[in-house]
Design a protein around this motif. Structure first.
Motif, PDB file in Angstrom:
ATOM      1  N   LEU A 114       0.819  -1.207   0.000  1.00  0.00           N
ATOM      2  CA  LEU A 114       0.000   0.000   0.000  1.00  0.00           C
ATOM      3  C   LEU A 114       0.858   1.264   0.000  1.00  0.00           C
ATOM      4  CD1 LEU A 114      -2.898  -0.959   2.442  1.00  0.00           C
ATOM      5  CD2 LEU A 114      -3.081  -0.504  -0.013  1.00  0.00           C
ATOM      6  N   TYR A 117       2.316   1.657  -3.475  1.00  0.00           N
ATOM      7  CA  TYR A 117       1.278   2.133  -4.382  1.00  0.00           C
ATOM      8  C   TYR A 117       0.999   3.618  -4.175  1.00  0.00           C
ATOM      9  CZ  TYR A 117      -3.438   2.878  -6.248  1.00  0.00           C
ATOM     10  OH  TYR A 117      -4.523   3.377  -6.926  1.00  0.00           O
ATOM     11  N   GLN A 118       0.924   4.049  -2.926  1.00  0.00           N
ATOM     12  CA  GLN A 118       0.599   5.438  -2.639  1.00  0.00           C
ATOM     13  C   GLN A 118       1.662   6.383  -3.170  1.00  0.00           C
ATOM     14  OE1 GLN A 118      -2.474   6.247  -1.233  1.00  0.00           O
ATOM     15  NE2 GLN A 118      -1.831   8.196  -2.137  1.00  0.00           N
ATOM     16  N   CYS A 162      -4.079  -5.077  -5.507  1.00  0.00           N
ATOM     17  CA  CYS A 162      -4.943  -3.956  -5.900  1.00  0.00           C
ATOM     18  C   CYS A 162      -6.406  -4.271  -5.603  1.00  0.00           C
ATOM     19  CB  CYS A 162      -4.753  -3.659  -7.389  1.00  0.00           C
ATOM     20  SG  CYS A 162      -5.494  -2.107  -7.921  1.00  0.00           S
ATOM     21  N   LEU A 181      -7.111  -2.503  -1.680  1.00  0.00           N
ATOM     22  CA  LEU A 181      -7.701  -1.193  -1.937  1.00  0.00           C
ATOM     23  C   LEU A 181      -9.223  -1.315  -2.016  1.00  0.00           C
ATOM     24  CD1 LEU A 181      -5.266   0.192  -4.663  1.00  0.00           C
ATOM     25  CD2 LEU A 181      -5.401   0.877  -2.265  1.00  0.00           C
ATOM     26  N   LEU A 235     -10.239   4.028  -6.995  1.00  0.00           N
ATOM     27  CA  LEU A 235      -8.787   3.950  -6.981  1.00  0.00           C
ATOM     28  C   LEU A 235      -8.185   5.317  -7.286  1.00  0.00           C
ATOM     29  CD1 LEU A 235      -8.174   0.627  -8.973  1.00  0.00           C
ATOM     30  CD2 LEU A 235      -8.390   0.952  -6.505  1.00  0.00           C
ATOM     31  N   THR A 291       0.338  -5.023 -10.188  1.00  0.00           N
ATOM     32  CA  THR A 291      -0.384  -5.352  -8.951  1.00  0.00           C
ATOM     33  C   THR A 291       0.065  -6.704  -8.400  1.00  0.00           C
ATOM     34  OG1 THR A 291      -2.306  -6.353 -10.080  1.00  0.00           O
ATOM     35  CG2 THR A 291      -2.376  -3.995  -9.657  1.00  0.00           C
TER      36      THR A 291
END
Length: 299
Positions: A106, A109-110, A176, A180, A184, A261
């Motif tokens: 996470l 991804y952020q 993903c 999440l 998105l 992902t």
């Protein structure tokens, strides 16, 4: 190789028939792929005894590009009937492995979601999976390294088979889809395709495969990771392409967690698949009579 290719085609046809999944032979994408493969096979046959360097290069490009395209296409198609036979997911196990490895997907991804430049670079790096084999196989044809080109294809083939077998028992939707929730902030290159397509295939609500819109559904092991290792290993003996292939594929590996992902556990599994495939092909080739030794570093 011809026998192995025929076996692969037969197995794929059996998988499609068993699950009731079809490929429309009249669809534009099917006709395009059929034309490309037919052209490659025709050139390979006509130029089987080349009389010039140009004819030899053309023959080798037709052979290696044609085989690589066909194997990639069959592997992607095979994920659909295999997915239809799977149940459940191993996402919780993969998440536990990532936690043990202190990998925070996470957070990764952020960071990408907050920086447009990283999104552009990551997408380009992730898509380079189509560029690296073209460069390597093209170089092998130009430099008359036919055995090296065939070695890459064989390793890629074996890795694809291993990945498909593992996918049958290790289905996953990816971080993903599982980590999440809600809209998105950034739509990755692979998106939510596994989570969207696998349930449809399991319920037999999806019966047709469009070759022009194929999506590989193997989450674990990561085949992008496997491919990167295979490409680096194939290019390593050749000084002229070693560095660019290494840089491009290291970038692809860095982009794979977000754009593909993938959990870190997926990537470790993918790297292992590549190493096993290389070892299998190396052992088999050494046992074949008349097989040239692995090339040393060349310019």
């Amino acid at each position: 190789m011809v026998i192995g290719f025929a076996i692969s085609v037969t197995c794929l046809a059996a998988l499609l028939m068993d699950t009731g999944i079809t490929i429309d032979p009249t669809a534009p994408s099917t006709l395009v792929f059929a034309a490309v493969c037919t052209l490659a096979a025709s050139l390979r046959y006509v130029l089987r005894a080349p009389r010039s360097a140009t004819q030899r290069v053309t023959r080798d490009i037709a052979e290696t590009f044609g085989l690589f395209t066909a194997i990639s296409l069959m592997g992607a198609v095979a994920t659909y009937p295999i997915a239809a036979e799977t149940t459940g997911t191993i996402d919780p196990i993969l998440q536990q492995i990532d936690a043990a490895l202190h990998f925070d997907w996470l957070a990764w991804y952020q960071v990408v979601a907050d920086h447009r430049a990283l999104q552009i670079l990551g997408t380009a790096a992730y898509q380079s999976i189509y560029i690296s084999p073209a460069v390597i196989l093209g170089y092998c044809a130009w430099a008359d390294k036919r055995a090296a080109g065939r070695g890459l294809i064989a390793s890629f083939w074996v890795a694809a088979i291993i990945a498909l077998v593992l996918f049958r028992f290790w289905p996953a939707y990816g971080p993903c889809a599982t980590l999440l929730h809600g809209p998105l902030p950034y739509q990755t290159e692979s998106g939510l395709y596994e989570a969207q397509l696998i349930p449809l295939l399991r319920s037999h609500a999806l019966h047709d495969v469009d070759l022009g819109a194929l999506r590989g559904l193997v989450e674990a092991p990561s085949f992008h990771t496997a491919s990167a290792i295979l490409f680096i290993a194939a290019a390593w003996p050749f000084a002229r392409i070693r560095k660019p292939i290494l840089i491009v594929n290291m970038a692809m590996l860095l982009s794979t967690p977000v754009e593909g992902t993938h959990y870190l556990a997926d990537m470790i599994a993918g790297a292992t698949v590549a190493i096993v495939a290389i070892l299998i092909v190396t052992v088999v080739r050494r046992r074949l009579p008349g097989t040239p030794a692995r090339p040393v570093a060349a310019r």
